[in-house]
Design a protein around this motif. Structure first.
Motif, PDB file in Angstrom:
ATOM      1  N   VAL A  17      37.566  23.903 -46.456  1.00  0.00           N
ATOM      2  CA  VAL A  17      36.237  24.504 -46.431  1.00  0.00           C
ATOM      3  C   VAL A  17      35.216  23.422 -46.783  1.00  0.00           C
ATOM      4  O   VAL A  17      35.244  22.865 -47.874  1.00  0.00           O
ATOM      5  N   ILE A  18      34.335  23.128 -45.835  1.00  0.00           N
ATOM      6  CA  ILE A  18      33.408  22.010 -45.997  1.00  0.00           C
ATOM      7  C   ILE A  18      32.006  22.428 -45.585  1.00  0.00           C
ATOM      8  O   ILE A  18      31.820  23.120 -44.582  1.00  0.00           O
ATOM      9  N   THR A  19      31.027  22.021 -46.374  1.00  0.00           N
ATOM     10  CA  THR A  19      29.625  22.087 -45.973  1.00  0.00           C
ATOM     11  C   THR A  19      29.124  20.655 -45.921  1.00  0.00           C
ATOM     12  O   THR A  19      29.267  19.908 -46.884  1.00  0.00           O
ATOM     13  N   VAL A  20      28.555  20.283 -44.791  1.00  0.00           N
ATOM     14  CA  VAL A  20      28.090  18.909 -44.614  1.00  0.00           C
ATOM     15  C   VAL A  20      26.683  18.936 -44.035  1.00  0.00           C
ATOM     16  O   VAL A  20      26.386  19.694 -43.111  1.00  0.00           O
ATOM     17  N   GLY A  21      25.781  18.143 -44.630  1.00  0.00           N
ATOM     18  CA  GLY A  21      24.405  18.090 -44.169  1.00  0.00           C
ATOM     19  C   GLY A  21      24.023  16.689 -43.731  1.00  0.00           C
ATOM     20  O   GLY A  21      24.220  15.722 -44.472  1.00  0.00           O
ATOM     21  N   GLY A  46      24.604   8.796 -45.822  1.00  0.00           N
ATOM     22  CA  GLY A  46      24.425   9.539 -44.570  1.00  0.00           C
ATOM     23  C   GLY A  46      23.965  10.965 -44.767  1.00  0.00           C
ATOM     24  O   GLY A  46      23.583  11.627 -43.806  1.00  0.00           O
ATOM     25  N   GLY A  47      24.014  11.467 -45.991  1.00  0.00           N
ATOM     26  CA  GLY A  47      23.611  12.850 -46.235  1.00  0.00           C
ATOM     27  C   GLY A  47      24.340  13.413 -47.439  1.00  0.00           C
ATOM     28  O   GLY A  47      24.401  12.784 -48.491  1.00  0.00           O
ATOM     29  N   VAL A  48      24.939  14.574 -47.293  1.00  0.00           N
ATOM     30  CA  VAL A  48      25.633  15.233 -48.390  1.00  0.00           C
ATOM     31  C   VAL A  48      26.776  16.077 -47.828  1.00  0.00           C
ATOM     32  O   VAL A  48      26.664  16.644 -46.749  1.00  0.00           O
ATOM     33  N   TYR A  49      27.895  16.120 -48.551  1.00  0.00           N
ATOM     34  CA  TYR A  49      28.949  17.048 -48.162  1.00  0.00           C
ATOM     35  C   TYR A  49      29.585  17.649 -49.401  1.00  0.00           C
ATOM     36  O   TYR A  49      29.595  17.035 -50.474  1.00  0.00           O
ATOM     37  N   VAL A  50      30.085  18.870 -49.241  1.00  0.00           N
ATOM     38  CA  VAL A  50      30.745  19.611 -50.312  1.00  0.00           C
ATOM     39  C   VAL A  50      32.096  20.050 -49.776  1.00  0.00           C
ATOM     40  O   VAL A  50      32.181  20.672 -48.712  1.00  0.00           O
TER      41      VAL A  50
END
Length: 508
Positions: A230-234, A220-224
């Motif tokens: 603390v999350i970054t999701v693309g 589905g994409g990428v997440y950190v």
């Protein structure tokens, strides 16, 4: 009337203001935000990595120690890539490379700077330091004033902001990716449209252990993820949700579930911002008396942490050239060299960003390419190459010289008593280093007066160079390994500093 008006009081605008103030210009900075503080400028989302080139620039202006001091104590707790035993040197599309794998011995003429290859900081801290220096230099910063109109005349620029009108000899847009100055100046702006919407969020999860820390590429994409929230999701949606509507808890939860494939529950949304991989660049950096720098001149995704450093490099390159133009002692074509030198640098960074996006796409070809790049980066050659690009060590302007040092950032030579080259450049003067104790070169200091500092001294490491001329921004403009030739040195210095014969050609 001001010599220079800068739109935007971010790091780029403030650093440029410092450079112009150092060069003797009257400077006004207009910033639309009334309050310089913002949660997005603090940890976790305000964290930025300063590259070697930025650290060199700050060292040369006496700012590095102040920037290094006063950093938040919990810096290492907010980024997953810092929570590990090995010291990371950076990443490419989330693929890390480490300092212990980097062979700096393969970089000719490299001397480790005070800050090394990189240093973390926050936007809030950086802006505070730069704003303080700008004030010390007599720069006027007015907040809560939004530039709305720009009108050029032959010898001035008229800037409208609300009910006020400001007159300036030069205007520089440092007002971000949606730059009013760029639009008002009718600059061409072209590039590639976004492939994803990315969300940087601080959330409370019902089960913080449901997601594994680190970066994850999914169908589905990428997440950190960095615990506890603390999350970054693309999500590869073509940038559909960037600034389209307010981001709420339910939306973030839905995106996170689609991308991660885990039925996580977001109990609370504390902070959220969105961004994309849109990569655009101004076709020109100057139109008459209006110039662009930083995100006003180029926008791209923050992948790899290049954007801030790119803008700071613009400011360091432009500042002394515009100041010389204002004073009337700039040689012909000096101001035009800003675009000539900096436009290709930004074009390479945009491609660097696009390449990372290509690796992160949720498709088999990208996964296969990622596996190959991961193996490459794990090698000593690979780590060294990516560290060189990430840190800016490979940066070299095409200045037309024969010596391999020409166009590169000068090594921070250390002289007797421990004095470093960077310390000699804090007043903004260019430097002529005479390692050969060649008496005729000393005569050039008197000819160029307060704009040139001549030093006859020996350094701990000289790389067999006998003489070197360093521009005001720290870039080597002439160097030789042979007995220094006075005419060659004079010609190189005249090209960048001008002289009596050039004064009539300097721009008003």
């Amino acid at each position: 009337m001001y010599d220079v008006l800068i739109a935007g009081a971010g790091p780029v605008g403030l650093f440029l203001a410092c450079e112009l103030g150092l060069g003797g210009c009257s400077v006004l900075v207009l910033e639309k935000a009334e309050d310089p503080s913002s949660p997005l400028k603090r940890l976790p989302f305000g964290m930025r990595g300063l590259s070697a080139t930025s650290l060199e620039a700050f060292h040369r202006r006496g700012l590095l120690d102040q920037i290094a001091a006063g950093q938040p104590h919990d810096m290492r707790k907010v980024a997953h890539w810092m929570q590990q035993a090995r010291q990371p040197a950076g990443h490419f599309a989330g693929i890390q490379f480490f300092e212990e794998d980097v062979d700096s011995g393969r970089w000719p003429y490299y001397l480790p700077g005070r800050g090394g290859l990189g240093m973390p900081t926050t936007l809030e801290h950086l802006e505070t330091v730069l704003a303080g220096r700008a004030e010390d230099l007599g720069v006027e910063v007015r907040r809560g004033v939004n530039v709305a109109t720009v009108r050029q005349a032959p010898d001035e620029v008229v800037v409208g902001a609300g009910d006020e009108t400001f007159r300036t000899r030069w205007l520089v847009g440092c007002d971000g990716g949606r730059s009013v100055v760029r639009k008002a100046g009718d600059f061409g702006f072209s590039g590639t449209e976004p492939e994803f919407t990315a969300y940087s969020v601080d959330v409370e999860l019902s089960d913080p252990g449901a997601l594994q820390p680190g970066q994850h590429l999914t169908s589905g994409g990428v997440y950190v993820y960095a615990k506890p929230g603390v999350i970054t999701v693309g999500e590869f949606d073509g940038g559909a949700h960037h600034r389209a509507e307010p981001i709420n808890r339910e939306h973030v939860e839905a995106v996170l579930r689609r991308v991660s494939g885990v039925d996580v529950t977001v109990k609370a949304l504390r902070l959220a911002t969105t961004w994309t991989d849109r990569a655009f660049q101004a076709e020109a950096y100057r139109c008459g008396r209006v110039l662009l720098a930083g995100d006003a001149a180029h926008v791209h995704s923050p992948l790899g942490g290049q954007g801030l450093n790119l803008g700071l490099g613009d400011a360091m390159n432009l500042g002394w050239k515009l100041a010389a133009t204002v004073r009337g002692d700039a040689p012909s074509g000096l101001l035009d060299s800003y675009e000539i030198e900096r436009h290709p640098v930004a074009a390479h960074v945009l491609d660097w960003s696009r390449a990372q996006v290509a690796l992160m796409r949720p498709e088999p070809a990208s996964r296969a390419l990622t596996a190959i790049l991961r193996d490459l980066i794990a090698t000593r050659d690979g780590a060294t190459y990516f560290a060189e690009r990430k840190s800016g060590v490979s940066l070299c302007y095409d200045l037309g010289g024969d010596h391999p040092l020409v166009g590169r950032s000068a090594p921070d030579f250390v002289f007797a008593g421990g004095v470093e080259l960077g310390e000699l450049m804090r007043d903004g003067r260019a430097v002529l280093l005479d390692f050969a104790s060649n008496a005729p070169l000393a005569s050039l200091e008197g000819r160029f007066g307060a704009r040139l500092h001549y030093l006859d001294a020996q350094a701990e490491e000289q790389f067999n160079v006998s003489a070197i001329f360093v521009r005001s921004d720290g870039v080597v403009a002439w160097a030789t390994d042979e007995t220094p030739d006075l005419d060659e040195a004079r010609t190189a210095i005249l090209r960048w500093l001008g002289g009596p014969a050039d004064c009539g050609e300097a721009e008003a």
